[in-house]
Scaffold this motif. Structure first.
Motif, PDB file in Angstrom:
ATOM      1  N   ASP B  82       0.803  -1.227   0.000  1.00 16.49           N
ATOM      2  CA  ASP B  82       0.000   0.000   0.000  1.00 16.49           C
ATOM      3  C   ASP B  82       0.830   1.269   0.000  1.00 16.49           C
ATOM      4  O   ASP B  82       0.394   2.318   0.480  1.00 16.49           O
ATOM      5  N   TRP B  83       2.033   1.199  -0.573  1.00 17.59           N
ATOM      6  CA  TRP B  83       2.910   2.373  -0.609  1.00 17.59           C
ATOM      7  C   TRP B  83       2.266   3.555  -1.325  1.00 17.59           C
ATOM      8  O   TRP B  83       2.623   4.714  -1.085  1.00 17.59           O
ATOM      9  N   ALA B  84       1.300   3.273  -2.218  1.00 22.04           N
ATOM     10  CA  ALA B  84       0.655   4.385  -2.938  1.00 22.04           C
ATOM     11  C   ALA B  84      -0.107   5.310  -1.991  1.00 22.04           C
ATOM     12  O   ALA B  84      -0.430   6.449  -2.355  1.00 22.04           O
ATOM     13  N   ALA B  85      -0.369   4.828  -0.761  1.00 16.61           N
ATOM     14  CA  ALA B  85      -1.002   5.700   0.236  1.00 16.61           C
ATOM     15  C   ALA B  85      -0.134   6.937   0.476  1.00 16.61           C
ATOM     16  O   ALA B  85      -0.647   8.041   0.678  1.00 16.61           O
ATOM     17  N   ALA B  86       1.173   6.738   0.466  1.00 11.65           N
ATOM     18  CA  ALA B  86       2.081   7.871   0.694  1.00 11.65           C
ATOM     19  C   ALA B  86       2.008   8.849  -0.475  1.00 11.65           C
ATOM     20  O   ALA B  86       2.040  10.067  -0.275  1.00 11.65           O
ATOM     21  N   LEU B  87       1.893   8.316  -1.704  1.00 10.99           N
ATOM     22  CA  LEU B  87       1.766   9.196  -2.870  1.00 10.99           C
ATOM     23  C   LEU B  87       0.462   9.981  -2.778  1.00 10.99           C
ATOM     24  O   LEU B  87       0.415  11.180  -3.035  1.00 10.99           O
ATOM     25  N   TYR B  88      -0.624   9.295  -2.391  1.00 12.23           N
ATOM     26  CA  TYR B  88      -1.915   9.970  -2.263  1.00 12.23           C
ATOM     27  C   TYR B  88      -1.826  11.116  -1.260  1.00 12.23           C
ATOM     28  O   TYR B  88      -2.387  12.197  -1.478  1.00 12.23           O
ATOM     29  N   ARG B  89      -1.109  10.872  -0.159  1.00 11.87           N
ATOM     30  CA  ARG B  89      -1.055  11.888   0.905  1.00 11.87           C
ATOM     31  C   ARG B  89       0.051  12.916   0.681  1.00 11.87           C
ATOM     32  O   ARG B  89       0.298  13.755   1.550  1.00 11.87           O
ATOM     33  N   GLY B  90       0.716  12.835  -0.465  1.00 10.51           N
ATOM     34  CA  GLY B  90       1.599  13.946  -0.812  1.00 10.51           C
ATOM     35  C   GLY B  90       3.086  13.664  -0.829  1.00 10.51           C
ATOM     36  O   GLY B  90       3.874  14.580  -1.036  1.00 10.51           O
ATOM     37  N   MET B  91       3.511  12.403  -0.597  1.00  8.15           N
ATOM     38  CA  MET B  91       4.943  12.121  -0.722  1.00  8.15           C
ATOM     39  C   MET B  91       5.347  12.319  -2.180  1.00  8.15           C
ATOM     40  O   MET B  91       4.668  11.847  -3.090  1.00  8.15           O
ATOM     41  N   SER B  92       6.453  13.021  -2.392  1.00  6.72           N
ATOM     42  CA  SER B  92       6.885  13.280  -3.770  1.00  6.72           C
ATOM     43  C   SER B  92       7.447  12.006  -4.390  1.00  6.72           C
ATOM     44  O   SER B  92       7.901  11.096  -3.685  1.00  6.72           O
ATOM     45  N   LEU B  93       7.405  11.959  -5.714  1.00  5.12           N
ATOM     46  CA  LEU B  93       7.982  10.801  -6.389  1.00  5.12           C
ATOM     47  C   LEU B  93       9.485  10.717  -6.151  1.00  5.12           C
ATOM     48  O   LEU B  93      10.049   9.624  -6.128  1.00  5.12           O
ATOM     49  N   SER B  94      10.138  11.860  -5.982  1.00  7.67           N
ATOM     50  CA  SER B  94      11.579  11.791  -5.751  1.00  7.67           C
ATOM     51  C   SER B  94      11.886  11.159  -4.394  1.00  7.67           C
ATOM     52  O   SER B  94      12.795  10.343  -4.267  1.00  7.67           O
ATOM     53  N   LYS B 109      16.915   5.211   5.460  1.00  6.01           N
ATOM     54  CA  LYS B 109      18.348   4.922   5.611  1.00  6.01           C
ATOM     55  C   LYS B 109      18.734   3.506   5.162  1.00  6.01           C
ATOM     56  O   LYS B 109      19.604   2.861   5.750  1.00  6.01           O
ATOM     57  N   GLY B 110      18.009   3.030   4.138  1.00 10.00           N
ATOM     58  CA  GLY B 110      18.367   1.729   3.560  1.00 10.00           C
ATOM     59  C   GLY B 110      18.059   0.538   4.442  1.00 10.00           C
ATOM     60  O   GLY B 110      18.633  -0.533   4.279  1.00 10.00           O
ATOM     61  N   ARG B 111      17.147   0.704   5.380  1.00  2.00           N
ATOM     62  CA  ARG B 111      16.948  -0.350   6.387  1.00  2.00           C
ATOM     63  C   ARG B 111      15.916  -1.395   6.008  1.00  2.00           C
ATOM     64  O   ARG B 111      15.811  -2.420   6.682  1.00  2.00           O
ATOM     65  N   ASP B 112      15.114  -1.133   5.017  1.00  2.00           N
ATOM     66  CA  ASP B 112      14.114  -2.157   4.679  1.00  2.00           C
ATOM     67  C   ASP B 112      14.002  -2.289   3.172  1.00  2.00           C
ATOM     68  O   ASP B 112      14.474  -1.447   2.403  1.00  2.00           O
ATOM     69  N   MET B 113      13.372  -3.371   2.776  1.00  2.00           N
ATOM     70  CA  MET B 113      13.086  -3.601   1.365  1.00  2.00           C
ATOM     71  C   MET B 113      12.211  -2.446   0.842  1.00  2.00           C
ATOM     72  O   MET B 113      11.635  -1.695   1.617  1.00  2.00           O
ATOM     73  N   PRO B 114      12.090  -2.342  -0.488  1.00  2.00           N
ATOM     74  CA  PRO B 114      11.343  -1.197  -1.048  1.00  2.00           C
ATOM     75  C   PRO B 114       9.915  -1.060  -0.515  1.00  2.00           C
ATOM     76  O   PRO B 114       9.386   0.051  -0.463  1.00  2.00           O
ATOM     77  N   GLY B 115       9.268  -2.151  -0.099  1.00  2.00           N
ATOM     78  CA  GLY B 115       7.901  -2.060   0.416  1.00  2.00           C
ATOM     79  C   GLY B 115       7.817  -1.437   1.800  1.00  2.00           C
ATOM     80  O   GLY B 115       6.744  -1.046   2.245  1.00  2.00           O
ATOM     81  N   GLY B 116       8.934  -1.352   2.493  1.00  2.00           N
ATOM     82  CA  GLY B 116       8.949  -0.715   3.809  1.00  2.00           C
ATOM     83  C   GLY B 116       8.630   0.764   3.662  1.00  2.00           C
ATOM     84  O   GLY B 116       9.034   1.396   2.689  1.00  2.00           O
ATOM     85  N   LEU B 117       7.880   1.310   4.602  1.00  2.00           N
ATOM     86  CA  LEU B 117       7.403   2.682   4.449  1.00  2.00           C
ATOM     87  C   LEU B 117       7.168   3.258   5.831  1.00  2.00           C
ATOM     88  O   LEU B 117       6.782   2.551   6.758  1.00  2.00           O
ATOM     89  N   SER B 118       7.416   4.548   5.968  1.00  2.00           N
ATOM     90  CA  SER B 118       7.078   5.257   7.190  1.00  2.00           C
ATOM     91  C   SER B 118       6.961   6.722   6.815  1.00  2.00           C
ATOM     92  O   SER B 118       7.844   7.263   6.156  1.00  2.00           O
TER      93      SER B 118
END
Lengths: 324, 316
Positions: B82-94, B109-118
């Protein structure tokens, strides 16, 4: 200064911190109206009400999981697990979630919470009311692990733990919940985390212990003294992060080390203490470091005084190590 | 699926405002953008150029409809898909690309696989891999907010398979007992049973809806959020996934003259270009070795200081 046992001292710490900081909440099975299986939370429900003292369903993963949510929001939850033996349903929440929250979120979120739980044997509790699982949690990066041996330290360490920004596992040695009474200040004070205490000074051998076994080690030191061996005893108080400097300083003086703990020997925390001393004071050692521990069996009901590393098992090892 | 009806189900299904074409087009653009990003990272992942990003394909309507129903102050507890939730709420693509590449510019800081999100600033919780562990967290935040006098709702997103996990049941149980203002959003695939029948056991109302229809999702989740915000407790919503919800909404919008194939192509190209730029900008270097030891605790304890120094010495 009032005299308190450890139950009273912990209760006093909880009540005073709840008065001082309205973010502090207590939750767990029967911690509210009943006041806890050991009465540690007695009176808190009446004083602070159901918004601060929550009776929860009997599901340890939910107790810790919801406490994590409260901590994420900015509160200071102090969940209780009735016995450390029942903490394992919450192991995933503690190890996979609370311990890793700050690191995995790049420092965005944290889990300031204190998980209180009684540990250890000596109350005829059998294999499910007697265990000492500290090593499992010390092995997990991101957790602090505390185990007081007396009422004064219990109050001061608990206040320091609640004010700490990281998750703390606060292990309460139930064998000495009511067995020891001492003067405990009514007011506010902290015993800092990460600082061990030399409770008996000596020159011939260093004994390292914590929790209820401190008293057994002290009795063994008296036995050794009668035989002309002067033992120094260190009460770790905080198991992790470990005050390795105090241990190493002592071993450099005595040249000898005995670690005493209730948990099984294999991969017990004593192994870590011994190896840290090997790494930092090897050339000062005049005898092989020794461990006196629980056996590598489950904790027995009928033979608990044979399982526990009581003074009668500690003293011979102290003498052998001193005379090696 | 077993038919279980609660008293509130009908009232909730008929409640909630619907969406005008302007809002729908806006939602569509977000869904289409997520779809393009998803496809691009899937291709790069297959080529071995980036790590594996769990796909959100097929969940776009369920995710965006739910996010649109939540208020900005409401907390979202997503899964790794559900990483797209961050895009919806305004996280930039960069920022998002830096996260996926997990290099020096990665906020984690490189601590999780790409699906990790905070994304604390966006009120998005830190995501982990174990199944269902985030459900009790959502309950805890919801309870704490109410205790502190802040009116907010928490939304726990999870998948049909997670209803077998212990913490799914724990989460619903505690939500029922604590009357937590939480909405449980279960994305149900065709071969899964969903969460509805379990909701009954925990005394929670439930509603099912077509999770491939963004309007249906929005209405169902809006009603659940409103109920939670009124202090009436948690609701379990089954969002039944179906075929490409993005194409479905596109067809509806084009048919109504609110969108066109030309606009669609232009949008996809623009997102591709923005993403390519973001990936190019994202620092591909490793995070600093010293940072590995940060954030285990608030302050660096002596043993980690020693290990960090040892690692840096060997690294040099």
């Amino acid at each position: 200064m009032p005299e308190m046992n450890m139950v009273q001292a912990i209760n006093d710490a909880l009540a005073s911190e709840m008065r001082r900081d309205d973010r502090v909440v207590v939750l767990g099975e029967d911690v509210g109206k009943v006041g806890g299986v050991f009465r540690v939370t007695a009176g808190l429900y009446d004083e602070f009400g159901e918004d601060r003292v929550l009776d929860t369903p009997l599901a340890e993963g939910g107790i810790i999981g919801t406490a994590i949510g409260m901590a994420l929001y900015g509160m200071r939850p102090v969940p209780e697990i009735q016995f450390a033996d029942f903490i394992f349903p919450a192991f995933d929440q503690i190890v996979s979630e609370a311990a890793k929250m700050r690191w995995r979120s790049g420092g965005e979120y944290s889990c300031p919470m204190v998980i209180r739980t009684p540990v250890g044997g000596g109350i005829r509790g059998g294999l499910y009311h007697s265990q000492s699982p500290e090593a499992l949690f010390i092995h997990t990066a991101g957790l602090k692990v505390v185990c007081p041996s007396n009422p004064y330290d219990a109050k001061g360490l608990l206040l320091a733990s609640i004010r700490d920004e990281d998750p703390v596992l606060f292990l309460e040695p139930k064998r000495v919940y009511r067995a020891v009474k001492m003067d405990v200040p009514e007011g506010d004070y902290e015993v800092p985390l990460g600082k061990a205490k030399v409770v008996r000074e000596g020159s011939d051998v260093t004994i390292v212990s914590w929790g209820a076994m401190v008293y057994e080690a002290l009795a063994a030191a008296d036995t050794a003294a009668a035989e002309g061996v002067d033992a120094e005893l260190i009460d770790l108080r905080t198991l992790w992060p470990l005050d390795v400097d105090t241990i190493v300083e002592s071993v450099k003086k005595t040249g000898r080390l005995v670690v005493v703990h209730e948990a099984p020997k294999a991969c017990g925390f004593g192994a870590e203490v011994v190896q840290l001393v090997n790494e930092k004071a090897f050339l000062h050692l005049e005898a092989p470091p020794a461990r006196v521990t629980g056996w590598d069996t489950p904790f027995p009901y009928s033979m608990e005084n044979e399982y526990l590393p009581l003074a009668h098992r500690i003293a011979p090892t102290v003498l052998e190590t001193a005379r090696f | 699926m077993m038919e279980v009806q609660s008293r509130d189900t009908e009232a909730m299904a008929s409640g909630g405002a619907s969406l005008d074409d302007g809002s729908l087009s806006e939602l569509y653009r977000g869904m289409r953008r997520a779809q393009v990003v998803d496809a691009r990272f899937a291709a790069l992942g297959e080529a071995g150029a980036v790590g594996f990003l769990p796909s959100g394909a097929g969940r776009e309507a369920a995710l965006f409809g739910a996010l649109h129903a939540l208020r900005t102050g409401d907390w979202v507890f997503p899964t790794m898909n559900d990483w797209a939730a961050a895009l919806y709420r305004g996280m930039s693509l960069s920022t998002f690309a830096a996260r996926v590449l997990a290099g020096a510019a990665d906020p984690l800081k490189g601590r999780d696989m790409p699906g990790g999100l905070s994304a604390r600033g966006l009120r998005i919780a830190s995501v982990s891999a174990p199944a269902g562990t985030h459900l009790p967290h959502a309950v805890g935040v919801a309870w704490a907010a109410r205790q502190r006098g802040e009116e907010l709702v928490t939304a726990a997103l999870f998948d049909g398979r997670e209803v077998d996990a212990a913490d799914f049941h724990t989460g619903l149980n505690f939500a029922g007992v604590m009357k937590a203002p939480t909405v449980f959003l279960c994305r149900v695939r065709e071969d899964e049973d969903g969460a509805a029948e379990h909701a009954v056991a925990y005394g929670l109302p439930h509603v099912g809806c077509d999770g491939a229809d963004v309007v249906a999702v929005y209405e169902a989740v809006s009603a659940a959020v409103a109920r939670a915000a009124r202090g009436e407790g948690a609701t379990v919503v089954d969002l039944e996934l179906g075929d490409d919800p993005v194409a479905r909404l596109r067809g509806q919008l084009i048919e109504r003259g609110a969108w066109s194939a030309h606009e669609d192509e232009a949008l996809a190209l623009a997102v591709e270009a923005e993403l390519a730029e973001a990936i190019a900008q994202a620092e591909r270097g490793e995070p600093s070795l010293a940072s590995l030891f940060d954030d285990v605790f608030e302050a660096l304890p002596p043993h980690l200081e020693r290990q960090r120094d040892a690692a840096l010495k060997r690294d040099r």
